[in-house]
Write a protein that holds these residues in place. Structure first.
Motif, PDB file in Angstrom:
ATOM      1  N   ALA A 176       0.829  -1.197   0.000  1.00  0.00           N
ATOM      2  CA  ALA A 176       0.000   0.000   0.000  1.00  0.00           C
ATOM      3  C   ALA A 176       0.872   1.259   0.000  1.00  0.00           C
ATOM      4  O   ALA A 176       2.086   1.208   0.194  1.00  0.00           O
ATOM      5  CB  ALA A 176      -0.915  -0.012   1.222  1.00  0.00           C
ATOM      6  N   GLY A 177       0.235   2.403  -0.221  1.00  0.00           N
ATOM      7  CA  GLY A 177       0.927   3.674  -0.167  1.00  0.00           C
ATOM      8  C   GLY A 177       0.551   4.588  -1.314  1.00  0.00           C
ATOM      9  O   GLY A 177      -0.312   4.279  -2.137  1.00  0.00           O
ATOM     10  N   SER A 178       1.218   5.737  -1.364  1.00  0.00           N
ATOM     11  CA  SER A 178       1.021   6.705  -2.436  1.00  0.00           C
ATOM     12  C   SER A 178       2.147   6.537  -3.443  1.00  0.00           C
ATOM     13  O   SER A 178       3.324   6.618  -3.088  1.00  0.00           O
ATOM     14  CB  SER A 178       1.024   8.126  -1.863  1.00  0.00           C
ATOM     15  OG  SER A 178       0.828   9.081  -2.886  1.00  0.00           O
ATOM     16  N   TYR A 179       1.800   6.315  -4.708  1.00  0.00           N
ATOM     17  CA  TYR A 179       2.781   6.019  -5.748  1.00  0.00           C
ATOM     18  C   TYR A 179       2.824   7.140  -6.778  1.00  0.00           C
ATOM     19  O   TYR A 179       1.814   7.764  -7.090  1.00  0.00           O
ATOM     20  CB  TYR A 179       2.442   4.712  -6.464  1.00  0.00           C
ATOM     21  CG  TYR A 179       2.708   3.478  -5.645  1.00  0.00           C
ATOM     22  CD1 TYR A 179       3.867   2.729  -5.837  1.00  0.00           C
ATOM     23  CD2 TYR A 179       1.803   3.053  -4.681  1.00  0.00           C
ATOM     24  CE1 TYR A 179       4.113   1.595  -5.088  1.00  0.00           C
ATOM     25  CE2 TYR A 179       2.050   1.919  -3.916  1.00  0.00           C
ATOM     26  CZ  TYR A 179       3.201   1.194  -4.130  1.00  0.00           C
ATOM     27  OH  TYR A 179       3.453   0.068  -3.383  1.00  0.00           O
ATOM     28  N   ARG A 180       4.035   7.363  -7.325  1.00  0.00           N
ATOM     29  CA  ARG A 180       4.192   8.275  -8.446  1.00  0.00           C
ATOM     30  C   ARG A 180       4.362   7.447  -9.719  1.00  0.00           C
ATOM     31  O   ARG A 180       5.166   6.503  -9.761  1.00  0.00           O
ATOM     32  CB  ARG A 180       5.417   9.160  -8.246  1.00  0.00           C
ATOM     33  CG  ARG A 180       5.220  10.195  -7.148  1.00  0.00           C
ATOM     34  CD  ARG A 180       4.324  11.353  -7.586  1.00  0.00           C
ATOM     35  NE  ARG A 180       4.939  12.102  -8.666  1.00  0.00           N
ATOM     36  CZ  ARG A 180       5.913  12.982  -8.482  1.00  0.00           C
ATOM     37  NH1 ARG A 180       6.389  13.214  -7.277  1.00  0.00           N
ATOM     38  NH2 ARG A 180       6.405  13.637  -9.507  1.00  0.00           N
ATOM     39  N   VAL A 181       3.627   7.824 -10.739  1.00  0.00           N
ATOM     40  CA  VAL A 181       3.682   7.171 -12.038  1.00  0.00           C
ATOM     41  C   VAL A 181       4.270   8.173 -13.035  1.00  0.00           C
ATOM     42  O   VAL A 181       3.695   9.241 -13.266  1.00  0.00           O
ATOM     43  CB  VAL A 181       2.285   6.716 -12.487  1.00  0.00           C
ATOM     44  CG1 VAL A 181       2.334   6.121 -13.887  1.00  0.00           C
ATOM     45  CG2 VAL A 181       1.707   5.707 -11.494  1.00  0.00           C
ATOM     46  N   PHE A 182       5.445   7.843 -13.610  1.00  0.00           N
ATOM     47  CA  PHE A 182       6.126   8.714 -14.561  1.00  0.00           C
ATOM     48  C   PHE A 182       6.014   8.118 -15.963  1.00  0.00           C
ATOM     49  O   PHE A 182       6.315   6.944 -16.166  1.00  0.00           O
ATOM     50  CB  PHE A 182       7.614   8.839 -14.230  1.00  0.00           C
ATOM     51  CG  PHE A 182       7.917   9.460 -12.896  1.00  0.00           C
ATOM     52  CD1 PHE A 182       8.155  10.817 -12.779  1.00  0.00           C
ATOM     53  CD2 PHE A 182       7.995   8.667 -11.759  1.00  0.00           C
ATOM     54  CE1 PHE A 182       8.460  11.386 -11.557  1.00  0.00           C
ATOM     55  CE2 PHE A 182       8.299   9.225 -10.527  1.00  0.00           C
ATOM     56  CZ  PHE A 182       8.529  10.596 -10.424  1.00  0.00           C
ATOM     57  N   ALA A 183       5.630   8.945 -16.925  1.00  0.00           N
ATOM     58  CA  ALA A 183       5.648   8.568 -18.338  1.00  0.00           C
ATOM     59  C   ALA A 183       6.749   9.373 -19.006  1.00  0.00           C
ATOM     60  O   ALA A 183       6.675  10.608 -19.084  1.00  0.00           O
ATOM     61  CB  ALA A 183       4.308   8.838 -18.997  1.00  0.00           C
ATOM     62  N   ASP A 184       7.793   8.691 -19.483  1.00  0.00           N
ATOM     63  CA  ASP A 184       8.950   9.320 -20.112  1.00  0.00           C
ATOM     64  C   ASP A 184       8.887   9.018 -21.603  1.00  0.00           C
ATOM     65  O   ASP A 184       8.946   7.845 -22.010  1.00  0.00           O
ATOM     66  CB  ASP A 184      10.224   8.769 -19.474  1.00  0.00           C
ATOM     67  CG  ASP A 184      11.475   9.508 -19.921  1.00  0.00           C
ATOM     68  OD1 ASP A 184      11.354  10.422 -20.751  1.00  0.00           O
ATOM     69  OD2 ASP A 184      12.576   9.164 -19.456  1.00  0.00           O
ATOM     70  N   LEU A 185       8.794  10.050 -22.460  1.00  0.00           N
ATOM     71  CA  LEU A 185       8.526   9.831 -23.875  1.00  0.00           C
ATOM     72  C   LEU A 185       9.026  10.995 -24.719  1.00  0.00           C
ATOM     73  O   LEU A 185       9.358  12.067 -24.195  1.00  0.00           O
ATOM     74  CB  LEU A 185       7.017   9.652 -24.084  1.00  0.00           C
ATOM     75  CG  LEU A 185       6.148  10.775 -23.472  1.00  0.00           C
ATOM     76  CD1 LEU A 185       5.738  11.765 -24.533  1.00  0.00           C
ATOM     77  CD2 LEU A 185       4.942  10.197 -22.763  1.00  0.00           C
ATOM     78  N   VAL A 186       9.054  10.776 -26.042  1.00  0.00           N
ATOM     79  CA  VAL A 186       9.419  11.822 -26.999  1.00  0.00           C
ATOM     80  C   VAL A 186       8.338  11.861 -28.077  1.00  0.00           C
ATOM     81  O   VAL A 186       8.287  10.971 -28.935  1.00  0.00           O
ATOM     82  CB  VAL A 186      10.794  11.552 -27.643  1.00  0.00           C
ATOM     83  CG1 VAL A 186      11.120  12.645 -28.660  1.00  0.00           C
ATOM     84  CG2 VAL A 186      11.880  11.471 -26.590  1.00  0.00           C
ATOM     85  N   PRO A 187       7.452  12.853 -28.065  1.00  0.00           N
ATOM     86  CA  PRO A 187       6.424  12.925 -29.114  1.00  0.00           C
ATOM     87  C   PRO A 187       7.049  13.207 -30.465  1.00  0.00           C
ATOM     88  O   PRO A 187       7.991  14.011 -30.578  1.00  0.00           O
ATOM     89  CB  PRO A 187       5.530  14.089 -28.655  1.00  0.00           C
ATOM     90  CG  PRO A 187       6.392  14.905 -27.743  1.00  0.00           C
ATOM     91  CD  PRO A 187       7.325  13.943 -27.085  1.00  0.00           C
ATOM     92  N   GLU A 188       6.545  12.570 -31.481  1.00  0.00           N
ATOM     93  CA  GLU A 188       7.098  12.729 -32.829  1.00  0.00           C
ATOM     94  C   GLU A 188       6.942  14.158 -33.327  1.00  0.00           C
ATOM     95  O   GLU A 188       7.769  14.658 -34.098  1.00  0.00           O
ATOM     96  CB  GLU A 188       6.399  11.754 -33.774  1.00  0.00           C
ATOM     97  CG  GLU A 188       7.028  11.644 -35.146  1.00  0.00           C
ATOM     98  CD  GLU A 188       6.335  10.610 -36.001  1.00  0.00           C
ATOM     99  OE1 GLU A 188       5.399  10.985 -36.748  1.00  0.00           O
ATOM    100  OE2 GLU A 188       6.716   9.425 -35.916  1.00  0.00           O
ATOM    101  N   ALA A 189       5.903  14.847 -32.888  1.00  0.00           N
ATOM    102  CA  ALA A 189       5.614  16.186 -33.386  1.00  0.00           C
ATOM    103  C   ALA A 189       6.695  17.197 -33.011  1.00  0.00           C
ATOM    104  O   ALA A 189       6.952  18.148 -33.756  1.00  0.00           O
ATOM    105  CB  ALA A 189       4.259  16.666 -32.859  1.00  0.00           C
ATOM    106  N   THR A 190       7.336  17.012 -31.861  1.00  0.00           N
ATOM    107  CA  THR A 190       8.335  17.991 -31.409  1.00  0.00           C
ATOM    108  C   THR A 190       9.746  17.427 -31.337  1.00  0.00           C
ATOM    109  O   THR A 190      10.719  18.183 -31.425  1.00  0.00           O
ATOM    110  CB  THR A 190       7.960  18.522 -30.012  1.00  0.00           C
ATOM    111  OG1 THR A 190       8.037  17.449 -29.056  1.00  0.00           O
ATOM    112  CG2 THR A 190       6.558  19.113 -30.023  1.00  0.00           C
ATOM    113  N   GLY A 191       9.881  16.127 -31.130  1.00  0.00           N
ATOM    114  CA  GLY A 191      11.197  15.523 -30.970  1.00  0.00           C
ATOM    115  C   GLY A 191      11.864  15.870 -29.660  1.00  0.00           C
ATOM    116  O   GLY A 191      13.050  15.591 -29.476  1.00  0.00           O
TER     117      GLY A 191
END
Length: 330
Positions: A176-191
């Motif tokens: 249990a607990g409070s979790y951080r969810v990170f999405a690390d990405l590079v959108p094609e539109a901006t690079g």
């Protein structure tokens, strides 16, 4: 499950009138109460060590407030003196659900420990449409980092995206607990690299505890990873991880995510996300290396950082956690 964004009710304008001094007095009292509450909340949420470190940075910046404009704090420096860190601060990522016009949708996941289900989310544009075109970085279009707010139970995984832009993977919470969810990405539109995050709360009693003191060695399945080097807040720093087994160097490190190891660094307290870059050319498929893996990074502020190394041997990926302190360089 609660989302991490709350909106308060709008303020209503009263029908009565009061004179200007009275209005100013109430305004000042309100500001004082607001700042007092902010300091109470900060002390409850952020560790005292982090607050002290950030306060030191602010104090140092204040010391240079009277320097002439454009001096960049370099008054009195002679020719040939080294300038650390440059004029632009190290960017801090992963503290917001929005960056560069992209938004991380609410994260759907099981509500309780040991409840099997699916973790899913989308990346949306300003018009609310799901973004579906991304560049490949470190062998993947999206890296998902999930870690509890105290640094425990780190996971680095790679969900798959459906045709309508929903990322998902099977998911079960171990504690249990409070979790951080990170999405690390590079959108094609901006690079340009983007790191978005949200908080997910998991009901139940917390049973596991993370390391709380500085630690530069970790043993997993008989493999020992030892971290050397200083993490600097005033310029680039080189970190080296050496992998051994039974005291002997391991030379069978296999490529993983375009390198012989992948390192994630998070600032203790707010879990600001640092980009850590592996050194050297991308390895060829089927090649091996070891026992050393090197990385280049820079901490945005002095303080304590939580580091997690993923390395691959015999087709299995293992994670070695470290805790490293740093202070502001001279």
């Amino acid at each position: 499950m609660r989302d991490d964004v709350e909106r308060g009710p709008g303020a209503r304008r009263g029908s009565g009138r009061m004179n200007a001094p009275a209005r100013l007095g109430l305004y000042g009292a309100g500001l004082a109460a607001l700042f007092a509450a902010a300091f109470v909340v900060a002390g409850a949420v952020v560790p005292e060590s982090s607050v002290a470190a950030w306060s030191a940075v602010e104090s140092d910046d204040a010391d240079h407030a009277d320097e002439p404009a454009g001096s960049d704090g370099m008054a009195g420096m002679g020719e040939g003196d080294e300038v650390h860190g440059g004029s632009e601060p190290t960017p801090v990522r992963g503290l917001s659900l929005e960056q560069d016009g992209l938004l991380l949708s609410p994260v759907r996941a099981p509500d309780e420990v040991d409840e099997a289900g699916t973790l899913s989310f989308s990346i949306t544009s300003p018009d609310g449409a799901a973004v579906t075109r991304f560049e490949t970085e470190h062998d993947k279009e999206l890296h998902l980092i999930v870690v509890r707010s105290d640094g425990a139970l780190f996971r680095h995984v790679h969900p798959t995206m459906s045709a309508d832009g929903v990322w998902s993977l099977p998911w079960t919470w171990d504690d249990a607990g409070s979790y951080r969810v990170f999405a690390d990405l590079v959108p094609e539109a901006t690079g340009q690299n983007v790191t978005l995050s949200r908080t997910v709360d998991v009901a139940g009693d917390v049973s596991s505890q993370p390391a709380t003191s500085e630690s530069t060695a970790a043993t997993i399945d008989g493999y020992t990873a030892t971290l050397t080097g200083d993490l600097s807040a005033s310029g680039d720093s080189m970190l080296t991880v050496t992998v051994t087994k039974d005291g002997e160097p391991v030379t069978g490190l296999e490529p993983y995510l375009g390198a012989y190891g992948h390192l994630v660094a998070l600032r203790e307290g707010d879990l600001a996300y640092l980009h850590v870059h592996p050194e050297g050319a991308e390895p060829e498929p089927g090649s091996t290396s070891g026992p050393d893996i090197t990385f280049m990074t820079e901490a945005p502020t002095p303080g304590r950082y939580l580091l997690y190394l993923d390395f691959k041997i015999d087709g299995e990926v293992r994670t070695a956690p470290f805790v490293l302190d740093t202070t502001r360089g001279a």
